[in-house]
Every structure is written in structure tokens, then in C-alpha cells.
Design a protein around this motif. Structure first.
Motif, PDB file in Angstrom:
ATOM      1  N   VAL A  56       1.127  -1.164  -0.097  1.00 31.58           N
ATOM      2  CA  VAL A  56       0.041   0.116   0.025  1.00 31.58           C
ATOM      3  C   VAL A  56       0.811   1.274   0.081  1.00 31.58           C
ATOM      4  N   GLU A  57       1.784   1.153   0.813  1.00 28.88           N
ATOM      5  CA  GLU A  57       2.843   2.516   0.880  1.00 28.88           C
ATOM      6  C   GLU A  57       3.410   2.654  -0.416  1.00 28.88           C
ATOM      7  N   GLY A  58       3.770   1.636  -1.077  1.00 24.84           N
ATOM      8  CA  GLY A  58       4.596   1.773  -2.454  1.00 24.84           C
ATOM      9  C   GLY A  58       3.554   2.364  -3.260  1.00 24.84           C
ATOM     10  N   ILE A  59       2.219   1.975  -3.371  1.00 30.44           N
ATOM     11  CA  ILE A  59       1.395   2.495  -4.202  1.00 30.44           C
ATOM     12  C   ILE A  59       1.036   3.932  -3.987  1.00 30.44           C
ATOM     13  N   PHE A  60       1.124   4.402  -2.726  1.00 33.87           N
ATOM     14  CA  PHE A  60       0.974   5.529  -2.552  1.00 33.87           C
ATOM     15  C   PHE A  60       2.053   6.452  -2.909  1.00 33.87           C
ATOM     16  N   ASP A  61       3.258   6.101  -2.734  1.00 38.91           N
ATOM     17  CA  ASP A  61       4.450   6.605  -2.933  1.00 38.91           C
ATOM     18  C   ASP A  61       4.483   6.969  -4.566  1.00 38.91           C
ATOM     19  N   ILE A  62       3.873   5.823  -5.392  1.00 38.34           N
ATOM     20  CA  ILE A  62       3.950   6.092  -7.086  1.00 38.34           C
ATOM     21  C   ILE A  62       2.738   7.146  -7.165  1.00 38.34           C
ATOM     22  N   VAL A  63       1.489   7.145  -6.584  1.00 33.67           N
ATOM     23  CA  VAL A  63       0.325   7.665  -6.798  1.00 33.67           C
ATOM     24  C   VAL A  63       0.908   9.327  -6.514  1.00 33.67           C
ATOM     25  N   SER A  64       1.778   9.480  -5.350  1.00 29.14           N
ATOM     26  CA  SER A  64       1.998  10.905  -5.085  1.00 29.14           C
ATOM     27  C   SER A  64       2.967  11.575  -6.277  1.00 29.14           C
ATOM     28  N   ILE A  65       3.760  10.552  -7.216  1.00 27.09           N
ATOM     29  CA  ILE A  65       4.388  11.231  -8.291  1.00 27.09           C
ATOM     30  C   ILE A  65       3.284  12.090  -9.215  1.00 27.09           C
ATOM     31  N   PHE A  66       2.156  11.764  -9.223  1.00 25.20           N
ATOM     32  CA  PHE A  66       1.270  12.269 -10.208  1.00 25.20           C
ATOM     33  C   PHE A  66       0.762  13.672  -9.738  1.00 25.20           C
ATOM     34  N   ILE A  67       0.784  13.850  -8.200  1.00 25.62           N
ATOM     35  CA  ILE A  67       0.294  14.965  -7.657  1.00 25.62           C
ATOM     36  C   ILE A  67       1.540  15.959  -7.482  1.00 25.62           C
ATOM     37  N   ASP A  68       2.935  15.432  -7.055  1.00 25.30           N
ATOM     38  CA  ASP A  68       3.920  16.192  -6.898  1.00 25.30           C
ATOM     39  C   ASP A  68       4.995  15.656  -7.631  1.00 25.30           C
ATOM     40  N   HIS A  69       5.396  16.433  -8.579  1.00 16.81           N
ATOM     41  CA  HIS A  69       6.431  15.806  -9.686  1.00 16.81           C
ATOM     42  C   HIS A  69       7.764  15.925  -8.930  1.00 16.81           C
ATOM     43  N   SER A  70       8.138  16.577  -8.063  1.00 17.99           N
ATOM     44  CA  SER A  70       9.413  16.744  -7.275  1.00 17.99           C
ATOM     45  C   SER A  70      10.005  15.415  -6.889  1.00 17.99           C
ATOM     46  N   LEU A  76       9.576   6.819  -7.357  1.00 21.52           N
ATOM     47  CA  LEU A  76       9.395   5.826  -8.148  1.00 21.52           C
ATOM     48  C   LEU A  76      10.040   4.653  -7.620  1.00 21.52           C
ATOM     49  N   PHE A  77      11.290   4.692  -7.169  1.00 22.96           N
ATOM     50  CA  PHE A  77      12.407   3.958  -6.882  1.00 22.96           C
ATOM     51  C   PHE A  77      11.783   3.237  -5.684  1.00 22.96           C
ATOM     52  N   ILE A  78      11.452   4.146  -4.646  1.00 19.59           N
ATOM     53  CA  ILE A  78      11.046   3.633  -3.104  1.00 19.59           C
ATOM     54  C   ILE A  78       9.951   2.752  -3.508  1.00 19.59           C
ATOM     55  N   GLY A  79       8.960   3.469  -4.426  1.00 19.35           N
ATOM     56  CA  GLY A  79       7.579   2.821  -4.400  1.00 19.35           C
ATOM     57  C   GLY A  79       7.616   1.241  -5.191  1.00 19.35           C
ATOM     58  N   ILE A  80       8.524   1.321  -6.347  1.00 13.31           N
ATOM     59  CA  ILE A  80       8.739  -0.293  -6.941  1.00 13.31           C
ATOM     60  C   ILE A  80       9.334  -1.070  -6.052  1.00 13.31           C
ATOM     61  N   ILE A  81      10.367  -0.598  -4.926  1.00 11.65           N
ATOM     62  CA  ILE A  81      11.088  -1.436  -4.079  1.00 11.65           C
ATOM     63  C   ILE A  81       9.896  -2.095  -3.091  1.00 11.65           C
ATOM     64  N   SER A  82       9.140  -1.052  -2.596  1.00 11.27           N
ATOM     65  CA  SER A  82       8.042  -1.237  -1.362  1.00 11.27           C
ATOM     66  C   SER A  82       7.093  -2.150  -2.189  1.00 11.27           C
ATOM     67  N   ILE A  83       6.698  -2.208  -3.362  1.00  5.47           N
ATOM     68  CA  ILE A  83       5.359  -2.918  -3.792  1.00  5.47           C
ATOM     69  C   ILE A  83       6.092  -4.307  -4.148  1.00  5.47           C
ATOM     70  N   GLY A  84       7.295  -4.353  -4.593  1.00  4.39           N
ATOM     71  CA  GLY A  84       7.997  -5.537  -4.847  1.00  4.39           C
ATOM     72  C   GLY A  84       8.179  -6.442  -3.522  1.00  4.39           C
TER      73      GLY A  84
END
Length: 183
Positions: A56-70, A76-84
Motif C-alpha cells: 500500500v505504501e509503495g502504491i501511495f508513493d507512486i500515486v504521489s508522483i502524479f500529484i507532486d512531480h518533485s 518511483l524507486f522507493i515505490g517499486i521497491i516497496s511494492i516488490g
């Protein structure tokens, strides 16, 4: 010259921060105050809950990219690692539970260190003191686990550290969410 605290960056929506805080608080509470049931069953449940949390945290991290591009690359990296990691733990909870004393604790330590560094960077870029506190706790959590990952009893120590991190971090995130909402 602009300082890190003067930069205005977009933050996650307050409700995403609130959900992450509630999840962290619930997981920390389960780790601290679970009833005294069979140690093996409780251990497997906690491993599965941790896998779900990472997913869930990995999904939230990736979703936050679309809200805040900084810092989208780090997110993306931490989101992929967390999801994996979350998917692996959910798919193979027994294997993850057996590997916990060594490999799992080391991976968790690396994840905590990286996540803590990212949260500290975000805090200095205007993310708020809640992100800074959670980042510092994540760094400490990661270093403690990485240094002692092969020690006997690290599984129990990891449970206590994760429980305290979840409770304190969850409270900080919930408070930060309501602070974001009122701002």
C-alpha cells in the motif's frame, strides 16, 4: 538565494497522509499490543501485515508522483521497491518469516534507511516536520537493523523497533495530515 524551507513544493493530499498514518499506527499497535496467541501464528500474521503495508505504501508513493512531480525518481524507486517487497511477502509469507532473522531484517534495514533519507530530503524541501521526524526514525531504524541483522534475537528486536516506529510515525503522520488539511 532560496533556502530549502522557503521552497514551495506540492505535498501529498492530506487524506493520503492520513491513511498512511492510520495504517502505520494500526500496524504498530498490532505489533505492540497483540494478544498472547500462538507465537508462530502471530509471527505469520505480522509478516503478512507488513507485506500489505509495504504494498500500500509503495502504491501511495507512486500515486504521489502524479500529484507532486518533485523528486519523482526517488518516489518511483522507493515505490517499486516497496511494492516488490510487499508482493513477495504476501506471496511467500512462510519463506519471508523463515528468512526474517537475516535476509529480511537486512532488506528492511536498507528500506528504512532509504525511506528515512527520502523523507528527510522532503522535509527540508518544505514537507513539514512530521516528514522530518519520520525520516529520522526511519534512518535510525534502518541503521540498527543493518548493523545487527545477523544477531540472534534480531527478529524480536525488529518487532519492537517496527512497533514503536509505527506508533510514533503514525501519530506524526496523522497530525501532519490534519495540519495539511487546515493549511
Amino acid at each position: 538565494m532560496t533556502t530549502a524551507t522557503q521552497l514551495e513544493t506540492k505535498q501529498r493530499p492530506w487524506w493520503l497522509t492520513l491513511i498512511a498514518g492510520i495504517l502505520a499506527l494500526v500496524i504498530g499497535g498490532i505489533l505492540l499490543w497483540a494478544p498472547k496467541t500462538s507465537a508462530a501464528n502471530l509471527y505469520l500474521i505480522l509478516v503478512a501485515v507488513l507485506g500489505i503495508y509495504w504494498l500500500v505504501e509503495g502504491i501511495f508513493d507512486i500515486v504521489s508522483i502524479f500529484i507532486d512531480h518533485s523528486m519523482w525518481g526517488w518516489k518511483l524507486f522507493i515505490g517499486i521497491i516497496s511494492i516488490g517487497a510487499g508482493l513477495y511477502i504476501i506471496s511467500y509469507p512462510v519463506v519471508a518469516a523463515v528468512a526474517l532473522p537475516r535476509i529480511f531484517v537486512l532488506v528492511l534495514g536498507i528500506w528504512g534507511l532509504m525511506y528515512g533519507i527520502i523523507l528527510l530530503i522532503m522535509a527540508f524541501r518544505g514537507g513539514g516536520w512530521g516528514a522530518g521526524i519520520l525520516g529520522a526514525i526511519g534512518i535510525i531504524f534502518g541503521i540498527v537493523l543493518m548493523v545487527n541483522y545477523s544477531s540472534p534475537g534480531m527478529g524480536l528486536a525488529m518487532l519492537w523497533v517496527a512497533a514503536v516506529t509505527g506508533v510514533v510515525g503514525g501519530i506524526a503522520l496523522i497530525f501532519q495530515a490534519f495540519r495539511q488539511r487546515s493549511a
